[in-house]
Design a protein around this motif. Sequence first.
Motif, mmCIF file in Angstrom:
data_model
loop_
_atom_site.group_PDB
_atom_site.id
_atom_site.type_symbol
_atom_site.label_atom_id
_atom_site.label_comp_id
_atom_site.label_asym_id
_atom_site.label_seq_id
_atom_site.Cartn_x
_atom_site.Cartn_y
_atom_site.Cartn_z
ATOM 1 N N PHE A 90 12.261 39.609 27.235
ATOM 2 C CA PHE A 90 10.957 39.323 27.835
ATOM 3 C C PHE A 90 11.146 38.596 29.161
ATOM 4 C CE2 PHE A 90 8.770 38.998 23.401
ATOM 5 C CZ PHE A 90 8.978 40.357 23.232
ATOM 6 N N SER A 91 10.231 38.839 30.083
ATOM 7 C CA SER A 91 10.324 38.204 31.404
ATOM 8 C C SER A 91 9.331 37.051 31.547
ATOM 9 C CB SER A 91 10.063 39.244 32.504
ATOM 10 O OG SER A 91 8.775 39.809 32.337
ATOM 11 N N VAL A 92 8.882 36.502 30.436
ATOM 12 C CA VAL A 92 7.961 35.363 30.462
ATOM 13 C C VAL A 92 8.653 34.176 29.801
ATOM 14 C CG1 VAL A 92 5.931 36.849 30.379
ATOM 15 C CG2 VAL A 92 6.899 35.977 28.260
ATOM 16 N N PRO A 93 8.185 32.937 30.064
ATOM 17 C CA PRO A 93 8.791 31.782 29.389
ATOM 18 C C PRO A 93 8.766 31.951 27.873
ATOM 19 C CG PRO A 93 7.323 31.055 31.127
ATOM 20 C CD PRO A 93 7.142 32.543 31.007
ATOM 21 N N SER A 94 9.925 31.733 27.242
ATOM 22 C CA SER A 94 10.038 32.023 25.814
ATOM 23 C C SER A 94 9.188 31.078 24.985
ATOM 24 C CB SER A 94 11.502 31.920 25.376
ATOM 25 O OG SER A 94 11.951 30.584 25.468
ATOM 26 N N MET A 95 8.613 31.612 23.913
ATOM 27 C CA MET A 95 7.810 30.799 23.005
ATOM 28 C C MET A 95 8.685 29.804 22.251
ATOM 29 S SD MET A 95 5.520 32.103 19.779
ATOM 30 C CE MET A 95 6.997 32.434 18.819
ATOM 31 N N THR A 96 9.897 30.249 21.856
ATOM 32 C CA THR A 96 10.777 29.359 21.098
ATOM 33 C C THR A 96 11.323 28.238 21.968
ATOM 34 O OG1 THR A 96 12.604 30.896 21.543
ATOM 35 C CG2 THR A 96 11.448 31.129 19.445
ATOM 36 N N GLY A 97 11.481 28.507 23.258
ATOM 37 C CA GLY A 97 12.043 27.488 24.142
ATOM 38 C C GLY A 97 11.013 26.513 24.674
ATOM 39 N N TYR A 98 9.783 26.988 24.930
ATOM 40 C CA TYR A 98 8.797 26.140 25.597
ATOM 41 C C TYR A 98 7.499 25.967 24.816
ATOM 42 C CZ TYR A 98 11.915 27.068 29.504
ATOM 43 O OH TYR A 98 13.020 27.170 30.303
ATOM 44 N N GLY A 99 7.181 26.899 23.923
ATOM 45 C CA GLY A 99 5.941 26.771 23.175
ATOM 46 C C GLY A 99 5.019 27.947 23.399
ATOM 47 N N PHE A 100 4.077 28.117 22.480
ATOM 48 C CA PHE A 100 3.138 29.239 22.516
ATOM 49 C C PHE A 100 2.164 29.073 23.684
ATOM 50 C CE2 PHE A 100 -0.738 31.378 20.829
ATOM 51 C CZ PHE A 100 -0.205 32.649 20.688
ATOM 52 N N LEU A 101 2.098 30.068 24.566
ATOM 53 C CA LEU A 101 1.228 30.066 25.753
ATOM 54 C C LEU A 101 1.429 28.806 26.597
ATOM 55 C CD1 LEU A 101 -2.138 31.421 24.244
ATOM 56 C CD2 LEU A 101 -0.234 32.697 25.214
ATOM 57 N N MET A 102 2.685 28.383 26.717
ATOM 58 C CA MET A 102 2.997 27.139 27.415
ATOM 59 C C MET A 102 2.437 27.073 28.834
ATOM 60 S SD MET A 102 5.093 25.749 29.980
ATOM 61 C CE MET A 102 6.395 26.950 30.201
ATOM 62 N N GLY A 161 13.964 34.715 10.847
ATOM 63 C CA GLY A 161 12.778 34.877 11.701
ATOM 64 C C GLY A 161 12.993 34.307 13.090
ATOM 65 N N TYR A 162 13.615 33.127 13.171
ATOM 66 C CA TYR A 162 13.857 32.491 14.472
ATOM 67 C C TYR A 162 14.863 33.290 15.286
ATOM 68 C CZ TYR A 162 14.977 28.822 17.844
ATOM 69 O OH TYR A 162 15.176 28.110 18.995
ATOM 70 N N THR A 163 15.927 33.768 14.625
ATOM 71 C CA THR A 163 16.955 34.529 15.343
ATOM 72 C C THR A 163 16.399 35.834 15.899
ATOM 73 O OG1 THR A 163 18.658 33.586 13.895
ATOM 74 C CG2 THR A 163 19.233 35.572 15.131
ATOM 75 N N VAL A 164 15.608 36.542 15.092
ATOM 76 C CA VAL A 164 15.002 37.791 15.556
ATOM 77 C C VAL A 164 14.076 37.521 16.745
ATOM 78 C CG1 VAL A 164 13.393 39.634 14.934
ATOM 79 C CG2 VAL A 164 15.203 38.969 13.344
ATOM 80 N N THR A 165 13.317 36.414 16.673
ATOM 81 C CA THR A 165 12.410 36.068 17.768
ATOM 82 C C THR A 165 13.177 35.800 19.051
ATOM 83 O OG1 THR A 165 10.891 35.087 16.163
ATOM 84 C CG2 THR A 165 10.552 34.521 18.469
ATOM 85 N N ARG A 166 14.296 35.066 18.948
ATOM 86 C CA ARG A 166 15.110 34.798 20.132
ATOM 87 C C ARG A 166 15.657 36.101 20.717
ATOM 88 N NH1 ARG A 166 16.930 29.560 21.131
ATOM 89 N NH2 ARG A 166 17.723 30.546 23.016
ATOM 90 N N ILE A 169 6.379 35.966 5.808
ATOM 91 C CA ILE A 169 6.405 34.774 6.666
ATOM 92 C C ILE A 169 7.461 34.927 7.761
ATOM 93 C CG2 ILE A 169 6.825 32.283 6.692
ATOM 94 C CD1 ILE A 169 5.699 32.147 3.891
ATOM 95 N N THR A 170 8.566 35.609 7.451
ATOM 96 C CA THR A 170 9.613 35.817 8.455
ATOM 97 C C THR A 170 9.097 36.599 9.662
ATOM 98 O OG1 THR A 170 11.325 35.779 6.746
ATOM 99 C CG2 THR A 170 11.904 36.809 8.830
ATOM 100 N N LEU A 171 8.143 37.492 9.431
ATOM 101 C CA LEU A 171 7.615 38.314 10.526
ATOM 102 C C LEU A 171 6.684 37.537 11.454
ATOM 103 C CD1 LEU A 171 6.817 41.657 8.627
ATOM 104 C CD2 LEU A 171 8.590 41.286 10.352
ATOM 105 N N TRP A 172 6.216 36.376 11.055
ATOM 106 C CA TRP A 172 5.227 35.658 11.866
ATOM 107 C C TRP A 172 5.760 35.305 13.251
ATOM 108 C CZ3 TRP A 172 2.397 31.641 8.220
ATOM 109 C CH2 TRP A 172 1.710 32.349 7.232
ATOM 110 N N MET A 173 6.956 34.727 13.301
ATOM 111 C CA MET A 173 7.495 34.294 14.597
ATOM 112 C C MET A 173 7.715 35.455 15.559
ATOM 113 S SD MET A 173 7.970 30.987 15.224
ATOM 114 C CE MET A 173 9.486 30.697 16.116
ATOM 115 N N PRO A 174 8.358 36.564 15.139
ATOM 116 C CA PRO A 174 8.485 37.690 16.071
ATOM 117 C C PRO A 174 7.142 38.225 16.552
ATOM 118 C CG PRO A 174 9.999 37.962 14.234
ATOM 119 C CD PRO A 174 9.122 36.807 13.887
ATOM 120 N N LEU A 175 6.163 38.313 15.650
ATOM 121 C CA LEU A 175 4.849 38.816 16.056
ATOM 122 C C LEU A 175 4.164 37.844 17.011
ATOM 123 C CD1 LEU A 175 3.453 40.359 12.728
ATOM 124 C CD2 LEU A 175 4.480 41.520 14.673
#
Length: 367
Positions: free
Chosen positions: A35-47, A24-29, A270-276
Amino acid sequence: GSARTVSHVPLGIAAAGGIISGIGYTVTRKFETAFSVPSMTGYGFLMPLDTLSKARSSLKDGASPEFRTSLRNYLMECTLTGVDLGSSSPQGIMSGSSPLNAVKFSSGVYGTKVFGRNMTCTEAFDELSERAGTSELAALRGKIAKMSGTSPDGAEAELRRALDGLGLAGVSTRDFMLSAVLLPAYRSAVKGKYVNDLAFASAILQGQAEIERNTEMAAEGSLFATLVRPMMTFFEGFVYAVSPLAGLTILLGAAGIRTAGRILLVLLWITLWMPLLSIVNLYVMMSAAGDMEALGAAGEGLPSFTGIGRFDSMAAHYLAVGGMLAAAVPAAALMLVYGTAVSASGMVSRMQGRDVIDEKSVSPDVA
């Protein structure tokens, strides 16, 4: 909070952890690479929205009491005097692109008391401007650092990333922090001016609006942090715990094999949660950046007072939308995995508005 590498992990638990945390994490990355916005995995959700909203809330009272008192005196006795004399206008003050210059009133006749000394308005502005760029700015950076739990340099870099994430590369962190301090001080000065002019009804109205704004800012919370993240963590831990049972159920024959298959489907769910979630993050951030761009095109963008005020309501709106969509992610993932109408209707029900307006407060029953 530390991580340890260990051996002899049971295969069932290791497989569940690898599928949920690894795939799930790898697919999200991979998603976020495009994406041209700050990444959720790198900085947080709606950082960006969360960081700027928290910074705005923590800075509304300023840093040092002495600077806050002196600034209020200057705004009330110099800036608003300039408005009375017609040398500046409330609209010009609110839309000024430089927050400090927007409140400037040069006069060798009128004066005020700043930092314990009586000065002309010109001298007072020079003193306030100098301190705003040195000691007060350092204090504001310290306050931001305390909020984010990092060093002042790290906190300012985080603030810079947040501004860039909303397409506000032309707005300096210094101007944003000063504008966040100056706007509440200006509103307080307006209230004080009304009192001095014996316009008590207007002073009460202004004070009530200020209290309501502060209450709203204090009550704002992240649905993602308070609900979605604990829920996701629980389900991940739950699947870790029950995954060894999949091997046990296989011994029960055909029915057990079907049960093990359902457990694997739960892993996929559960794996789909992070990409979504990363898609939700992309949508909300692009929408918010578009609104900020529209405000800038209308001359009402940051760091003006109008821009700061508009940003408050916009950030609250998009944080609420993002939290609602994040809470709907499990239902959306369930719909993709199982393809059932029940999960689809459950997701749609998350997006239905609630009745939060009491119509009878303004239109009571005649009886």
